[in-house]
Scaffold this active site. Structure first.
Site, PDB file in Angstrom:
ATOM      1  N   GLY A  13       0.802  -1.137  -0.185  1.00 56.58           N
ATOM      2  CA  GLY A  13       0.246   0.114   0.118  1.00 56.58           C
ATOM      3  C   GLY A  13       0.719   1.292  -0.163  1.00 56.58           C
TER       4      GLY A  13
ATOM      5  N   ASP B 165       2.611   8.832  -1.014  1.00 58.86           N
ATOM      6  CA  ASP B 165       3.486   7.761  -1.064  1.00 58.86           C
ATOM      7  C   ASP B 165       4.373   7.581   0.381  1.00 58.86           C
ATOM      8  OD1 ASP B 165       5.454   5.742  -1.552  1.00 58.86           O
ATOM      9  OD2 ASP B 165       5.257   5.923  -3.731  1.00 58.86           O
TER      10      ASP B 165
ATOM     11  N   ARG C 211       6.307   5.380   1.211  1.00 63.49           N
ATOM     12  CA  ARG C 211       8.126   3.845   1.283  1.00 63.49           C
ATOM     13  C   ARG C 211       9.218   4.512   1.245  1.00 63.49           C
ATOM     14  NH1 ARG C 211       5.907   1.705  -4.600  1.00 63.49           N
ATOM     15  NH2 ARG C 211       5.636   4.368  -5.114  1.00 63.49           N
TER      16      ARG C 211
END
Length: 358
Positions: free
Chosen positions: A257, A290, A292
Site C-alpha cells: 500500500g 507515498d 515508501r
C-alpha cells in the site's frame, strides 16, 4: 555483549507494543508521556492512561485538514479532547470511515502552546508500525508506569530517519516458469521490520547494468489478481521480460500500500468506494501520497553486488532515489501494462498527482 536490547531492538519492541494496544513511554529531558495508538485502543487502557495527566489526540496535518482543525505545529495537530471523550470518540475522529455518514465532528480546538516534540515522535513511531496515524498522548505528571518500553525521542527520531541495513538470511534455488535458473534471497532488516525478497532470474552479471524491478508487495494485486491496480500485471510483465532476456533481478519489497500496510490500504479502498481517489483517500487517513522508503531497494542491490541497473518503472521517484543512493540507472524500462476499466481512474491519478509516466 550485553543481553539488554539495543535501541533498534527497543524500537521494534515499541512497534509491537503499539500494535498490541500497549502504551510506550517517550521522554525528552525531564518531560515524559505515554503514547497509545488509537488503532486498537480499548476503553480500559484509555481510562487508566488518562489518569496520568493532561491528554491530547495527535493527528497528522493531512487528517486535521479533513477535520477542519488547526495544525498549529505544521505537520500535526494536538486536538483537545472533550471531558466526556472515550476511546470510541478517539477512533471516530481518527478513522475517516464514517466521515460522510457522520460529518458533524468537532468543532475542534488545537493546542498551540508548548513543545510538540514528544507528540511528533509518537506519530512517527505509530506510522512506522503501519497503524492508523493517530496517537493518544498523555503527559506523565507523577510516577512513570512500570513494565513499559521507554524511548528517548532524540534517539528515536535519529534511528527512524537513518537508512536501514539488511542482512541476508538465506538463499535457495527456485525454478520458475520464466526461468529454470531462479534463485531467491531473503533479507532481514536490522530494525525488526518484515523480511524482503530478491529473486535472481538466470545468472545476472554484476559487471554490467542488470534489468531490475523494485516491486512493492501487493497482496490484492499480486495474489488475488485485483483489477483496482496494475501491480499484478506489472509483476508478471517484469518477470516475463527478465525470462525472455535470460537475466534480471526482482526486488519484492514489504511495502504494501505504498508503505502504509495492508489494513490501511484496505481502509483507503473503502474510502475510494465513497468517491475519493487514491491520493485523497491516503490524505483523509492521515498519510502522504507515498510513504515508501526506496533506499531499501538500493541497499539490497548493493549487498548482492549490483551497482547499475536498467530499471523497470514508471515512477521517476524510484530513479531519483536509486541515483541518490549510488545505484546508476542507465535506462528506464517502461511497464505500461494492466490497464482495466476498473483501474483507469487510478492510473490517471497516478499520472496527474504522483508523476508516474503512463
Amino acid at each position: 555483549m550485553s543481553l539488554s536490547p539495543t535501541l533498534l531492538e527497543r524500537i521494534a519492541r515499541a512497534r509491537s507494543d503499539l500494535r498490541l494496544g500497549l502504551p510506550v513511554v517517550l521522554s525528552e529531558g525531564d518531560k515524559r508521556a505515554v503514547a497509545l495508538a488509537v488503532d486498537g485502543l480499548d476503553s480500559a487502557r484509555f481510562s487508566t492512561a488518562r489518569e496520568l495527566g493532561s491528554a491530547v489526540l495527535v493527528v497528522t496535518a493531512r487528517r486535521a485538514r479533513t477535520l477542519n482543525a488547526r495544525a498549529y505545529d505544521g505537520d500535526l495537530a494536538r486536538l483537545v479532547m472533550p471531558g466526556d471523550a472515550t476511546a470510541g470518540w478517539l477512533a471516530a475522529v481518527a478513522d475517516p470511515a464514517d466521515d460522510l455518514t457522520h460529518p458533524m465532528k468537532g468543532p475542534f480546538t488545537s493546542e498551540r502552546e508548548g513543545s510538540a516534540v514528544l507528540h511528533r515522535s509518537a506519530l512517527r513511531l505509530v506510522k512506522s508500525a503501519r497503524l492508523l496515524p493517530a496517537v493518544f498522548v498523555v503527559r506523565i505528571d507523577g510516577e512513570t508506569p512500570e513494565g513499559l518500553t521507554h524511548l528517548n525521542v532524540a534517539e528515536l527520531d535519529t534511528a527512524l530517519a537513518a537508512p536501514v541495513a539488511h542482512h541476508e538470511v538465506v538463499a535457495g534455488r527456485v525454478p520458475m516458469q520464466v526461468s529454470s535458473a531462479g534463485r531467491v534471497h531473503v533479507f532481514r532488516p536490522n530494525d525488526g521490520e518484515e523480511d524482503h525478497v530478491v529473486c535472481e532470474i538466470g545468472q545476472p552479471s554484476r559487471s554490467e547494468p542488470v534489468l531490475a524491478r523494485l516491486h512493492s508487495a501487493c497482496f490484492t494485486g499480486d495474489v488475488l489478481g485485483s483489477l483496482k491496480c496494475d501491480c499484478g500485471a506489472q509483476l508478471q510483465a517484469a518477470l516475463a521480460q527478465m525470462g525472455s532476456e535470460g537475466a534480471g533481478v526482482l526486488l519484492y519489497l514489504s511495502q504494501e500500500g505504498r508503505g502504509i500496510g495492508l489494513a490501511n490500504k484496505l481502509r483507503a479502498y473503502s474510502l475510494q468506494d465513497q468517491g475519493f481517489d487514491t491520493v485523497e483517500a491516503n490524505h483523509r487517513l492521515g498519510f502522504e501520497d507515498d510513504e515508501r522508503d526506496f533506499r531499501t531497494g538500493a541497499d539490497l542491490l548493493k549487498r548482492l553486488g549490483f551497482s547499475s541497473v536498467r530499471l523497470m518503472t514508471n515512477n521517476p521517484a524510484k530513479i531519483e532515489m536509486m541515483q541518490a543512493q549510488g545505484i546508476e540507472v542507465v535506462d528506464r524500462v517502461p511497464l505500461k501494462v494492466g490497464k482495466t476499466a476498473q483501474n483507469a481512474d487510478y492510473l490517471d491519478v497516478k499520472a496527474r498527482k504522483s508523476g508516474h509516466i503512463l
